[in-house]
Design a protein around this motif. Structure first.
Motif, short mmCIF file in Angstrom:
data_model
loop_
_atom_site.label_atom_id
_atom_site.label_comp_id
_atom_site.label_asym_id
_atom_site.label_seq_id
_atom_site.Cartn_x
_atom_site.Cartn_y
_atom_site.Cartn_z
N VAL A 72 -6.75 8.70 -15.18
CA VAL A 72 -8.17 8.05 -14.76
C VAL A 72 -7.94 6.73 -13.79
O VAL A 72 -8.61 6.36 -12.99
CB VAL A 72 -9.02 7.49 -16.02
N PHE A 73 -6.63 6.31 -13.87
CA PHE A 73 -6.33 4.84 -13.08
C PHE A 73 -5.82 5.30 -11.76
O PHE A 73 -6.18 4.76 -10.90
CB PHE A 73 -5.16 4.20 -13.74
N ALA A 74 -5.25 6.67 -11.68
CA ALA A 74 -4.99 7.05 -10.63
C ALA A 74 -6.01 7.44 -9.78
O ALA A 74 -6.16 7.27 -8.32
CB ALA A 74 -3.87 8.24 -10.76
N GLN A 75 -7.11 7.98 -10.38
CA GLN A 75 -8.18 8.76 -9.69
C GLN A 75 -9.02 7.30 -9.09
O GLN A 75 -9.71 7.61 -7.95
CB GLN A 75 -9.20 9.44 -10.80
N LYS A 76 -9.16 6.18 -9.84
CA LYS A 76 -9.90 4.94 -9.18
C LYS A 76 -9.08 4.49 -8.13
O LYS A 76 -9.78 4.06 -7.00
CB LYS A 76 -9.72 4.04 -10.53
N ILE A 77 -7.64 4.43 -7.85
CA ILE A 77 -6.99 3.91 -7.04
C ILE A 77 -7.25 5.00 -5.87
O ILE A 77 -7.36 4.53 -4.62
CB ILE A 77 -5.38 3.76 -7.48
N GLY A 130 6.28 -14.73 -16.48
CA GLY A 130 6.07 -13.25 -17.39
C GLY A 130 5.54 -12.09 -16.48
O GLY A 130 5.52 -11.17 -16.86
N VAL A 131 5.26 -12.59 -15.01
CA VAL A 131 4.74 -11.36 -14.39
C VAL A 131 5.94 -10.80 -13.42
O VAL A 131 6.82 -11.37 -12.96
CB VAL A 131 3.94 -12.00 -13.41
N GLN A 132 6.16 -9.50 -13.84
CA GLN A 132 7.18 -8.57 -13.06
C GLN A 132 6.62 -8.03 -11.93
O GLN A 132 5.46 -7.83 -11.80
CB GLN A 132 7.55 -7.63 -14.30
N LYS A 133 7.73 -7.71 -11.11
CA LYS A 133 7.50 -7.12 -9.68
C LYS A 133 6.44 -8.04 -8.96
O LYS A 133 5.56 -7.48 -8.32
CB LYS A 133 6.82 -5.78 -9.75
N ILE A 180 1.81 -8.05 -2.57
CA ILE A 180 1.50 -7.25 -1.32
C ILE A 180 0.54 -6.10 -1.62
O ILE A 180 -0.35 -5.69 -0.65
CB ILE A 180 2.93 -6.57 -0.91
N LEU A 181 0.71 -5.49 -2.71
CA LEU A 181 -0.25 -4.30 -2.79
C LEU A 181 -1.61 -4.82 -2.93
O LEU A 181 -2.61 -4.13 -2.67
CB LEU A 181 -0.12 -3.76 -4.31
N TYR A 182 -1.65 -5.90 -3.66
CA TYR A 182 -3.24 -6.69 -3.74
C TYR A 182 -4.09 -6.98 -2.44
O TYR A 182 -5.35 -6.96 -2.26
CB TYR A 182 -3.13 -7.75 -4.52
N LEU A 203 -7.76 -3.25 -10.82
CA LEU A 203 -7.40 -1.90 -10.81
C LEU A 203 -5.91 -1.57 -11.63
O LEU A 203 -5.80 -0.67 -12.13
CB LEU A 203 -7.25 -0.96 -9.61
N PHE A 204 -5.13 -2.60 -11.70
CA PHE A 204 -3.99 -2.81 -12.35
C PHE A 204 -3.68 -3.47 -13.32
O PHE A 204 -2.67 -3.87 -13.81
CB PHE A 204 -2.90 -3.13 -11.15
N ASP A 205 -4.73 -4.23 -13.99
CA ASP A 205 -4.70 -5.13 -14.98
C ASP A 205 -4.55 -4.37 -16.26
O ASP A 205 -5.47 -4.14 -17.06
CB ASP A 205 -6.18 -6.11 -14.89
N ARG A 206 -3.33 -3.78 -16.65
CA ARG A 206 -3.21 -2.90 -17.52
C ARG A 206 -1.60 -2.91 -18.08
O ARG A 206 -1.00 -3.22 -17.04
CB ARG A 206 -3.51 -1.63 -17.67
N PRO A 207 -1.08 -2.79 -19.17
CA PRO A 207 0.53 -2.85 -19.48
C PRO A 207 1.01 -1.81 -18.72
O PRO A 207 0.48 -0.67 -18.58
CB PRO A 207 0.43 -2.45 -20.98
N LYS A 208 2.45 -1.88 -18.29
CA LYS A 208 2.98 -0.80 -17.59
C LYS A 208 3.44 0.13 -18.48
O LYS A 208 3.58 0.18 -19.48
CB LYS A 208 4.39 -1.58 -17.02
#
Length: 613
Positions: A294-299, A509-512, A518-520, A527-532
């Protein structure tokens, strides 16, 4: 992307055909071999660039013959330079450019290539082989050498055909720790891997084989980036954008894997800027907690890509599990290989080349274990006796993760802890787990000039990325004649990432962090506010339900007795522990299941290369 083969062993034509047929899925567009004196060169071609038959291999260039697997992404600019030097070309392929570059630069030609590759050139005048494997080990290279006999291939099962081989028990012990056999070993005593970033020469006149390192991370000499964070963003964006652009060249349909995570989304966003109506692909699981489609579809909707969601049904996944060994050759226990196979199988219906986000976690500190190790690093500065007392308190907790932490901090070294975390820390079911922990590149952990995060990043790049991720993707995609390209594994990106301060990649605590920023610029942060979430599958559930009978049949007491290096009774108890729901042992069960299946297909004798004290 293809399969290469070569030998000085005097095999009959029928055996050569069998060896090539074993991996015809790597290159179904053309298969053939040539004999030149004592040398046999063979090739299975998957046509990607210059589809004309004139680019079939083995390829002849003056007195050189070459077989090549992979892609040289900068071959067009390199070709222009070689033409200016007087070289002439009859094809539009990168294969011919490799041969010409070797004539001009000799062994140093590899330093001129930006790509993923495993190639061998035979010089008919000197009767010598020269070959190389790419810097990060994206493409595989296996070989066997004894006296004047030399044989190489893209997959080890090709070398096994027509010769006697034995199982290396030490390599198997390492497999049970790491989930794969670390280079330069393989599961067989007689077969080795050419290490990533290495080239070799074999002299048919003397039988002499030598290899040498032509590239490494150069950790001891790296100078930290001096620019500001904003400047680093600009420089990294330029590098990654170029890495994506040069990987978009192909004479066949091309797409992008889009899981919905940071890395694949960044690659898809940059590809969509340069490639009209780019196709994107993701996989869907129906089990709760394993579906990110569902996240991939939104992106994909935001990037306006032609998106395809592939549903993994249990029946198809279980069928691949039951026939896993025929795709991966060696024991290989990363369970995400199954969804990789499924995704590749269905993606191939639409494209022949796919870009992926592989490499981002290692270079930009994305794995959850980085956060955990960064915390426990301070604990490992305490004496072992103190840590054991802390563990006694922690293990009282009923929480599974707390019990793992208690087990972990009781290790004498943090480097030993790292190896054990890959399989759940508890290895009492192995007769001697310590011997499997001592693999190449362990010296990285002793560096006094590197932070714990730098050590983790470098070690994962040299081991996990090479031995696990690259093997998973190469076998998983090539099983269905699909080529995978990884822009974040461009050696320029990897080298630049190593120079960045930890705070540019991991802060508060923010990784990558730098990749995300750059992505943002291309997609909303929300769209990416969720656990890895990893690229995994519900083995924990399947082993206790749909695959329960399969596990108990293949890992019975009598079956376990055939597996070297394990304590049979403890292993069987561990399996029952999982089935009762007491402890999640899916990782260990998967390792045992894969190895048991692989062993049945071998019919080989195990030969010990170590002695247990």
């Amino acid at each position: 992307m293809c399969g290469i083969y070569g030998s000085t062993v005097k095999y009959e034509d029928e055996i050569i055909f069998q060896k090539l047929a074993r991996t015809n899925f790597r290159g179904p567009d053309y298969s053939g071999f040539e004999r030149t004196g004592p040398v046999i060169l063979g090739h299975n071609r998957l046509a990607i660039v210059d589809l004309d038959h004139r680019s079939n291999q083995p390829f002849n260039y003056h007195h050189l013959k070459i077989v090549f697997n992979g892609e040289i992404y900068n071959y067009r600019s390199l070709r222009i330079k070689l033409v200016a030097m007087g070289y002439r070309f009859t094809t539009d392929s990168d294969t011919e450019v490799i041969a010409a570059a070797f004539m001009e630069y000799r062994d140093n030609c590899v330093n001129h290539f930006n790509g993923m590759f495993a190639f061998v050139i035979y010089d008919t005048q000197t009767r010598q082989f020269f070959g190389a494997r790419d810097r990060l080990g994206k493409k595989p290279f296996y070989y066997a050498h004894s006296g004047y006999d030399f044989e190489f291939a893209s997959q080890p099962s090709q070398i096994c055909i027509g010769r006697d081989v034995t199982i290396d028990e030490l390599a198997i012990n390492e497999y049970f720790i790491w989930g794969y056999v670390p280079e330069p070993k393989t599961a067989w005593n007689e077969i080795k891997k050419l290490e990533a970033g290495h080239s070799f020469r074999f002299d048919c006149n003397t039988g002499n084989f030598t290899s040498k390192k032509y590239w490494d991370l150069d950790l001891g000499r790296i100078e930290l980036y001096k620019g500001s964070y904003a400047e680093a963003q600009t420089d990294l964006t330029r590098l990654i954008s170029n890495a994506v652009d040069i990987r978009l060249h192909a004479d066949v349909p091309l797409g992008v894997y889009l899981s919905g995570g940071i890395d694949s989304s960044l690659v898809a966003a940059l590809a969509a800027k340069s490639y009209k109506n780019v196709k994107t692909f993701c996989i869907k699981f129906n089990e709760k907690g394993f579906d990110e489609s569902v996240f991939a579809q939104k992106i994909a909707a935001h990037l306006q890509t032609d998106h395809h969601t592939i549903t993994c049904n249990k029946e198809e996944g279980i069928e691949l599990i039951e026939h896993f060994g025929q795709y991966y050759d060696e024991p290989f226990a990363d369970p995400s290989a199954i969804p990789t196979l499924l995704l590749s199988k269905h993606t191939k219906k639409h494209v022949t080349v796919v870009l992926s986000g592989d490499g981002g976690d290692e270079s930009f500190l994305g794995y959850s274990r980085y956060k955990w190790f960064n915390m426990v690093d301070q604990l490992f500065k305490c004496p072992l006796a103190v840590r054991k007392k802390i563990a006694d308190v922690i293990r009282i907790s009923p929480n599974y993760r707390h019990k793992l932490i208690a087990l972990g901090i009781c290790n004498s070294k943090i480097s030993s802890l790292y190896g054990l975390t890959l399989g759940g820390l508890e290895y009492s079911w192995l007769n001697n787990p310590n011997i499997g922990l001592q693999v190449p590149f362990m010296d990285i952990w002793s560096s006094k000039s590197m932070s714990i995060l730098q050590k983790l990043s470098a070690f994962d790049t040299k081991t996990y990325l090479n031995g696990d991720i690259n093997t998973k993707v190469d076998r998983g995609t090539m099983a269905f004649s699909l080529e995978a390209r990884a822009p974040l594994m461009d050696h320029r990106v990897v080298t630049f990432a190593q120079t960045l301060p930890d705070s540019y990649k991991f802060k508060s605590g923010v990784q990558k962090k730098i990749l995300k920023d750059i992505l943002y610029q291309h997609a909303p942060a929300q769209l990416f506010d969720r656990p890895k979430s990893g690229f995994s599958m519900p083995l924990n559930h399947w082993f206790k339900n749909e695959l329960r009978d399969h596990v108990m049949d293949h890992l019975s007491i009598s079956e376990l007795q055939n597996i070297p290096g394990i304590n049979v009774q403890k292993s069987y108890a561990m399996i029952n522990e999982h089935m009762s729901g007491k402890w999640n042992r899916a990782s260990q069960i998967w390792k045992l299941l894969v190895f048991s299946q692989w062993l049945k297909n071998q019919n080989l004798k195990a030969v010990s290369t170590y002695q247990v004290a």
